[in-house]
Design an enzyme around this catalytic site. Structure first.
Site, mmCIF file in Angstrom:
data_model
loop_
_atom_site.group_PDB
_atom_site.id
_atom_site.type_symbol
_atom_site.label_atom_id
_atom_site.label_comp_id
_atom_site.label_asym_id
_atom_site.label_seq_id
_atom_site.Cartn_x
_atom_site.Cartn_y
_atom_site.Cartn_z
ATOM 1 C CB SER A 64 -1.014 -0.026 1.175
ATOM 2 O OG SER A 64 -2.027 -1.035 0.945
ATOM 3 C CE LYS A 67 -3.722 0.611 -0.876
ATOM 4 N NZ LYS A 67 -4.338 -0.137 0.192
ATOM 5 C CE1 TYR A 191 -5.006 -1.161 -4.485
ATOM 6 C CE2 TYR A 191 -5.557 -3.572 -4.333
ATOM 7 C CZ TYR A 191 -5.453 -2.261 -3.854
ATOM 8 O OH TYR A 191 -5.375 -2.492 -2.395
ATOM 9 C CE1 TYR A 243 -4.703 1.164 4.572
ATOM 10 C CE2 TYR A 243 -3.037 0.070 5.873
ATOM 11 C CZ TYR A 243 -3.581 0.395 4.613
ATOM 12 O OH TYR A 243 -3.014 0.125 3.519
ATOM 13 C CB VAL A 261 -0.030 -5.663 4.430
ATOM 14 C CG1 VAL A 261 -1.147 -5.126 5.061
ATOM 15 C CG2 VAL A 261 0.032 -6.028 3.178
#
Length: 308
Positions: A64, A67, A191, A243, A261
């Site tokens: 992530s 992103k 993705y 998050y 992660v």
């Protein structure tokens, strides 16, 4: 500046010796193979000084953390129209929650939860074939890091495609609200592959320098994004980058950051440095356990919190 190399080296030694290492992610089978004893850190200061420690040159799956870069590309492509498709608020829910998406009519809460990042990926894909969109993302990473050796870990990408049922559900749900323009399989393919980009701490810290320096690459002076856009990307990293652990990260580290992660965390000390840490063991929120502890130690010793 205090002796940056010594501080970074000390932190790497302290982390290597710690028994508490978190739990390696297992829901993507390929990530479960990561060495829980690995730890790397790289800090690239405003004056160009590079301080590294531990496994700073070992590539890992950035997951992530990618992103941040896809958000930058999508904003470059459609600007503030992006915010019609994805919000900017912290989620307070797990990164792959579908409950929130249902309550908010298919509009993801922010670009860093999985649903939001899938919507951002869809923007980059529009007008391209998946291979072209992925090539654009990789070229952007090569350009930012000044390193064309960065590539995709195909084994991780395949592992994600085989097991990404929750992400398929999120994407199909958004498609039903016309949040996605492209075929779901195409968007998810891009993705999964950009999440499987493999980079070292040194490469990641290099790629993020523009966010620490008002949108400019400090080695070339070239403007990647406007100063205002860099500031806003940093703001979203601060509030949403971890998050439902984002508040805790802001409280303890006090810098904009984005976790993955795979155990990586990218952090930005505006005007001072870009920082990347990696340790595969995660905490309960899915963020690198030792990575966060190392960043907290770094900001305390250098006084780098954005909160003064």
């Amino acid at each position: 500046m205090p002796d940056l190399e010594r501080i970074v080296s000390d932190i790497a030694e302290e982390m290597r010796a710690r028994p508490d290492r978190g739990e390696v992610a297992t829901y993507i089978p390929e990530l479960a193979r990561a060495d829980p004893n690995a730890f790397g850190i790289a800090v690239i200061a405003a004056d160009g000084q590079v301080a590294v420690g531990g496994d700073a040159d070992v590539p890992f799956s950035i997951q992530s953390v990618s992103k941040v870069f896809t958000l930058t590309l999508a904003l470059g492509k459609i600007g503030n129209l992006l915010w019609k498709r994805v919000g900017r608020e912290p989620s307070g829910s797990p990164f792959n929650s579908i409950v929130q998406l249902e309550a908010e009519h298919g509009i993801p809460r922010n670009p860093f939860i999985n649903a939001g990042a899938i919507a951002v990926t869809d923007v980059i894909l529009s007008g391209h074939q998946p291979r072209e969109a992925l090539g654009e993302i990789l070229r952007f990473m090569h350009f930012l890091a000044e390193d064309s050796s960065i590539g995709i870990d195909e084994a991780v990408a395949a592992s994600e495609q085989r097991t990404g049922f929750r992400n398929r559900a999120l994407a199909n749900y958004m498609k039903s609200f016309d949040v996605l323009e492209n075929p779901v399989d195409y968007t998810l393919g891009v993705y999964f592959h950009h999440c499987a980009i493999a980079m070292s701490c040194r490469q990641l810290a290099m790629a993020a320098r523009f966010l620490a320096h008002g949108g400019r690459n400090p080695s070339t002076g070239f403007s990647v994004v406007s100063a205002e856009r860099a500031r806003r990307i940093n703001a979203i990293m601060l509030t949403c980058g971890h998050y439902d652990g984002s508040g805790e990260f802001a409280y303890r580290v006090g810098l904009p950051g984005k976790s993955g992660v795979g155990g990586g965390i990218l952090a930005i000390a505006p005007g001072k440095a870009s920082i990347a840490v990696w340790s595969p063991g995660l905490d309960a929120s899915g963020n690198s356990h030792l990575g966060r502890i190392a960043l907290e130690a770094l900001t305390q010793r250098l006084g780098w919190s954005v909160f003064g």
